[in-house]
Design an enzyme around this catalytic site. Structure first.
Site, PDB file in Angstrom:
ATOM      1  N   HIS A  70      24.758  22.897-130.179  1.00 16.48           N
ATOM      2  CA  HIS A  70      25.250  21.520-130.269  1.00 16.48           C
ATOM      3  C   HIS A  70      25.818  21.371-131.678  1.00 16.48           C
ATOM      4  O   HIS A  70      25.334  21.996-132.626  1.00 16.48           O
ATOM      5  CB  HIS A  70      24.134  20.489-130.166  1.00 16.48           C
ATOM      6  N   ASP A  86      23.153  20.855-134.202  1.00 11.82           N
ATOM      7  CA  ASP A  86      22.235  21.977-134.483  1.00 11.82           C
ATOM      8  C   ASP A  86      22.709  22.756-135.691  1.00 11.82           C
ATOM      9  O   ASP A  86      21.909  23.254-136.482  1.00 11.82           O
ATOM     10  CB  ASP A  86      22.189  23.006-133.336  1.00 11.82           C
TER      11      ASP A  86
HETATM   12  C1  XLS Z   1      18.389  19.182-121.903  1.00 13.56           C
HETATM   13  C2  XLS Z   1      19.519  20.068-121.725  1.00 13.56           C
HETATM   14  C3  XLS Z   1      20.307  20.378-122.986  1.00 13.56           C
HETATM   15  C4  XLS Z   1      21.646  20.964-122.667  1.00 13.56           C
HETATM   16  C5  XLS Z   1      22.595  20.966-123.808  1.00 13.56           C
HETATM   17  O1  XLS Z   1      17.550  19.043-121.020  1.00 13.56           O
HETATM   18  O2  XLS Z   1      19.038  21.238-121.137  1.00 13.56           O
HETATM   19  O3  XLS Z   1      19.575  21.196-123.841  1.00 13.56           O
HETATM   20  O4  XLS Z   1      21.545  22.263-122.172  1.00 13.56           O
HETATM   21  O5  XLS Z   1      22.808  19.703-124.302  1.00 13.56           O
END
Ligand code: XLS
Ligand code: CA
Ligand code: CA
Length: 441
Positions: free
Chosen positions: A100, A103
């Site tokens: 993200h 991140d």
């Molecule tokens: C949350 C999601 C998230 C997505 C990316 O439950 O899995 O981590 O994969 O935003």
């Protein structure tokens, strides 16, 4: 160069008989299965958020693993984190990563500052990618963590929030393109609702579709050739997440004319939260021409939330890889470990051991899925089960040349139906066990 994880060795394949915890027992990257090396079948990716950022904080307590990499200033942490990430991927033989925007670089006081910070850190990451030969499986924007997104992003009742989300996604796409990302994920974040008493569902869904169209068109114009993915999830954080499951998402994409350009990123834990099996969700994606990528993890059947555990259930990984093989394998997608260690597994060794367990579980799943195909008994049964569609009236149904009147006349001649054959579920399950655990394996 500073070594961040001296306690983690370079992990290599040592074979099934090895007792070395820091070795792969099944993942042999160059081993060829059905004409392709395992590395290319599996396309493992590290999730930046769980692996490099999440420290075990939960609603009852603070983190149990420090993830500041010896720094205290947010930008210095982000830089150290990037070096640490590439060391970790090298040691685990992982070729891809997913991230993200927030991140990799901390959010600034303004959108402009956040974008500048992303430019600085993504320059560093681009350099490290070249040095370490790593690739981006997909990028995404965190449009759910900041309080501004309390009522959603694309589905927010506040137009300013919609605008902010659009701008944030635009930048996340820029960064993904700059890093050569093969995909871009839209997870619904807080795109859902708690009560209809305060919600205009039609407006929210139309707005969401518009946001997807606007931003994906932008990326295509900037030359992005990868895949856009929607990631279904039924609930959490909201009670009703709009991207409930694969079937719901396929319907939404078709309704809004997005089905040509979007595929699905199927997460195992989200599938089970939706009351489906992992393989069901993959199959729905495949038959709708929307199979794309996978978030590899597993939930806990006794818990009703998204636990994001490292996948260790080989029965599930086998049936998953069978679907992947039937879909013709990954194109731009891969297996992203959207997984974290339990809060009590608080050391970096645990994180590495989690990856080793997950990678081995999928490697074994691939080997076993290939054996199921080579064995042929399941495919033969399936073919036989539908064989009535290859001759006579069945052939005419398949060819779509039959009329309703013809079917009516044919059915009237049938009397009672005596041609049904058994579904043989128990026998088929025993074949899977035979391949997983039998003498021949
Ligand atoms: C949350 C999601 C998230 C997505 C990316 O439950 O899995 O981590 O994969 O935003
Ligand atoms: Ca996910
Ligand atoms: Ca999840």
């Amino acid at each position: 160069m500073k070594e961040f994880f001296p306690q983690i060795p370079y992990v290599r394949y040592e074979g099934a008989k090895s007792y070395n915890p820091f070795a792969f027992r099944h993942y042999d990257p160059e081993r060829v299965i059905l004409g392709k090396p395992m590395r290319e079948h599996l396309r493992f990716a590290m999730s930046y958020w769980h692996t490099m950022c999440a420290d075990g904080t939960d609603m009852f307590g603070v983190g149990t693993n420090v993830k500041t990499y010896g720094e205290s200033d947010p930008m210095e942490i982000a830089k150290a984190k990037a070096y640490a990430a590439f060391e970790f991927m090298d040691k685990l033989s992982i070729d891809y990563f997913c991230f993200h925007d927030r991140d990799i670089a901390p959010e600034g006081r303004t959108l402009g500052e956040s974008c500048e910070r992303l430019d600085i850190i993504s320059d560093l990451i681009a350099e490290l990618m070249r040095e370490h030969s790593k690739k981006v499986l997909w990028g995404t924007a965190n449009c759910f963590g900041n309080p501004r997104y309390m009522h959603g992003a694309g589905t927010a009742p506040n137009a300013d929030v919609f605008a902010f989300a659009a701008a944030q996604i635009k930048k996340a796409l820029d960064v993904t393109i700059k890093l050569g990302g093969q995909g871009y994920v839209y997870w619904g974040g807080r795109e859902g609702y708690e009560t209809l008493l305060n919600t205009d569902m039609a407006l929210e869904l139309d707005n969401l579709a518009f946001l997807l169209k606007l931003t994906s068109d932008y990326a295509r114009k900037k030359g992005f050739r990868g895949d856009f993915y929607i990631e279904p999830k039924p609930k959490e954080p909201t009670k009703h997440q709009y991207d409930f499951d694969a079937a719901t998402v396929c319907g939404f994409l078709a309704k809004h004319g997005l089905d040509k350009d979007f595929r699905l990123n199927i997460e195992a834990n989200h599938a089970t939260l939706a009351g489906h099996t992992f393989e069901h969700e993959l199959c729905v994606a495949r038959v709708n021409g929307a199979f794309g990528s996978i978030d590899a993890n597993q939930g806990d059947m006794l818990l009703g939330w998204d636990t994001d555990q490292f996948p260790t259930n080989v029965y599930d990984t086998t049936l998953c890889m069978l679907e992947v093989l039937r879909a013709g394998g990954f194109t731009n997608g891969g297996l992203n470990f959207d997984a974290k260690v339990r809060r009590g597994s608080f050391t970096w060794e645990d994180v590495a051991l989690g990856y080793i367990a997950g990678m081995d579980a999928f490697a074994l799943g691939l080997i076993k899925a290939a054996e199921i195909i080579e064995d042929g008994r399941l495919d033969t049964f399936l073919k036989e089960r539908y064989s009535s569609y290859s001759t006579g009236i069945g052939k005419k149904i398949s060819d779509r040349t039959v009329t309703l009147d013809e079917l009516d006349a044919y059915a009237r001649e049938l009397g009672d139906i005596t041609t049904n054959i058994s579904g043989r579920q128990e026998y088929l399950e025993s074949i899977v066990n035979d391949i997983l655990f039998g003498e021949r394996s």
